[in-house]
Design an enzyme around this catalytic site. Structure first.
Site, PDB file in Angstrom:
ATOM      1  CG  ASP A 216      -4.944  -4.821   6.208  1.00 38.21           C
ATOM      2  OD1 ASP A 216      -4.550  -5.541   5.394  1.00 38.21           O
ATOM      3  OD2 ASP A 216      -5.877  -5.207   7.034  1.00 38.21           O
ATOM      4  CD  GLU A 276      -5.567  -6.052   1.451  1.00 42.29           C
ATOM      5  OE1 GLU A 276      -5.424  -7.140   1.302  1.00 42.29           O
ATOM      6  OE2 GLU A 276      -5.892  -5.347   2.725  1.00 42.29           O
TER       7      GLU A 276
END
Length: 543
Positions: A216, A276
């Site tokens: 993330d 990401e």
């Protein structure tokens, strides 16, 4: 248009094939599970690991290669599990570590791999480190976050992605940084203790058999050392962050983190990292996938593009060019837990559904890996969630100006029973309300319908596995009128064209080859051409 499904291979056959092929992640189809919304095993209205485990045969039947699970850790509950309290545990709502180990074992027996979500940019404000820092400004844990001394104004002009300033006060008047919700304080990666702890976390889960991690906010972690103002107003570009956010994202030091994490994964064969990376320039995104860094970094161009020939052609071409410079495969994304569902984004109703079907064939033809979001294979639209039921901090931080992401996180419809089979009969209400007509999208109904979105995905995935030109070949992009063509050449020399009509009129495509699959039953074949209706894609095996 009929197509013969490839025979589903056993786990052993897949393992033998994998041993003689390139790394699995280069061409994998990865299915993203929003755990809370996938399958509830115990009737509390919340999806869990046991529920996912019971549905693994569905994923094997569908034909995907791996499962990526959104955060399963104990959480403060402020941002859908992305505010983590303990990185080496399982939230009791979802089960325990033994449940995750059993899931990994069952998945392996079905030829599936399990990828976990890891969140290194920030913790929960309930994390022991942050709680210690609140209690004692001089403790070692305080240096693991970004604190600034009391003053009348925040240290700089940085803004939260969820709305409002990126700085909040502690009870004693200090400022602390949170680029997301106030309950998600950003970690200070200039403190070596942070890096050391995350490497322990990676090994903890790799030792339990997982096949890698989705990382993330991989473009975050490090911030400008001087905490200088961003040069522009907070206004992210269409495809991600650019120069206007130069002080908060994409600092050069972050690449050393991925080199260390890559070395950890190298200790565990066949494991991977996918990041990401929400940056405007695809060339910057590709740098995160250099040979000594992460194995992959998401390409969000198509996820954030409108339905238009120019946008899709540029999205495919720019990604292939950028990732080609570093020798990495592209990780294609059309949907995820942060973006409105494709059917809705592409116009809604029959038009949006037709475009989503065509887009699926485009993405599944492209060289590289493809990430599917649970429910996209069912053609789910963005659900309308009443304001009083919303939980997403984006909705609240924006004062209701932004609707938030709850609508793409509504539980999966499995069958036509009350509650659509998400929970056992007589269970508690689901954590987000399920629309009354959700049974029309149920897996039980679509699996019996030869023209359904689910059947299209299953056929496409079977053909992708059977034809090396799909997913593992080279590709060239061309346009003519309103038609986008991607010509895919496999390592065996086979050629398949994915042709998409993105215009308002039927297009004639010259071809004497075989129609492998079409996104619409309205496609018409003649000896020398194919008539392609608007918003339709076709796979053509050229001769």
């Amino acid at each position: 248009m009929a197509v013969r499904l490839a025979t589903v291979r056993t786990a052993t056959e897949k393992q033998v094939a994998a041993q003689s092929a390139s790394p699995w992640w280069r061409t994998a189809v990865v299915y993203q599970v929003y755990l809370r919304s996938f399958a509830d095993s115990n009737g509390d209205g919340i999806g869990d690991l046991a529920g996912l485990r019971s549905r693994l045969p569905y994923l094997s039947w569908l034909g995907v290669d791996a499962v990526w699970i959104n955060p399963h850790y104990p959480s403060g509950g402020a941002d859908g599990g992305y505010d983590i309290v303990d990185y080496r545990a399982v939230d009791p709502e979802y089960g325990d570590v033994a449940d995750l180990e059993a899931l990994v074992a069952d998945a392996r027996n079905l030829g599936l791999r399990v990828v976990l979500d890891v969140v290194p940019n920030h913790t929960s404000d309930r994390h022991p480190w942050f709680q210690a820092a609140l209690a004692d400004p001089d403790c070692p844990e305080a240096s693991r976050y970004h604190f600034a001394p009391p003053s009348e104004n925040p240290p700089n002009n940085w803004q939260s992605l969820f709305g409002g300033p990126a700085w909040s006060r502690t009870p004693d008047g200090r400022w602390y940084l949170h680029l997301f919700a106030p309950e998600q304080p950003d970690l200070n990666w200039r403190d070596p203790a942070v890096a050391a702890d995350f490497e322990r976390t990676l090994r903890f889960w790799l030792d339990r058999g997982v096949s890698g991690f989705r990382v993330d906010v991989a473009y975050g972690l490090f911030k400008d050392a001087g905490l200088r103002d961003n040069p522009g107003a907070y206004s992210p570009t269409l495809f991600g962050h650019g120069p206007e956010q130069a002080m908060t994202w994409n600092q050069p030091e972050v690449h050393d983190v991925w080199r260390r994490w890559r070395s950890v994964c190298d200790e565990y064969p066949d494991t991977m990292l996918v990041g990401e990376v929400c940056l405007a320039d695809p060339r910057e995104v590709a740098l995160y996938s250099r040979p000594d860094e992460m194995h992959q970094s998401f390409c969000f161009r198509l996820l954030k593009s409108p339905w238009s020939l120019a946008s899709f052609a540029d999205g495919v071409r720019s990604a292939l060019d950028a990732f080609g410079t570093v020798g990495a495969p592209v990780s294609w994304v059309l949907g995820n837990h942060d973006k409105d569902r494709q059917v809705t984004r592409f116009g809604g109703g029959a038009v949006g559904t037709a475009r989503a079907r065509a887009a699926a064939l485009l993405v599944l033809s492209l060289p590289g890996s493809a990430y599917l979001y649970a429910g996209d294979e069912l053609g789910l639209p963005q659900a309308v969630v009443p304001d009083e039921a919303k939980l997403d901090p984006i909705f609240f931080r924006s004062g209701g100006a932004r609707s938030g992401r709850d609508g793409c996180r509504v539980p999966m419809p499995w069958n036509g029973d009350p509650g659509v089979g998400f929970s056992p009969a007589g269970s508690a209400e689901p954590w987000l309300p399920i629309p009354e007509d959700w049974d029309r999208y149920a897996i039980s109904a679509q699996s019996r319908d030869g023209g359904s979105m689910l059947t299209l995905y299953r056929r496409a995935l079977a053909l992708r596995e059977a034809h090396p030109a799909l997913g593992s070949g080279d590709a060239t992009v061309s346009t003519r009128g309103d038609v986008l063509t991607v010509r895919c050449t496999g390592p065996d020399g086979g050629v398949i064209r994915c042709v998409v009509n993105m215009g308002p009129d039927t297009a004639l495509v010259r071809s004497r080859g075989t129609v492998l699959l079409a996104s619409s039953t309205s496609v018409r074949r003649s000896p020398a051409s194919v008539a392609l209706p608007p918003d339709t894609a076709v796979w053509l095996a050229d001769v």
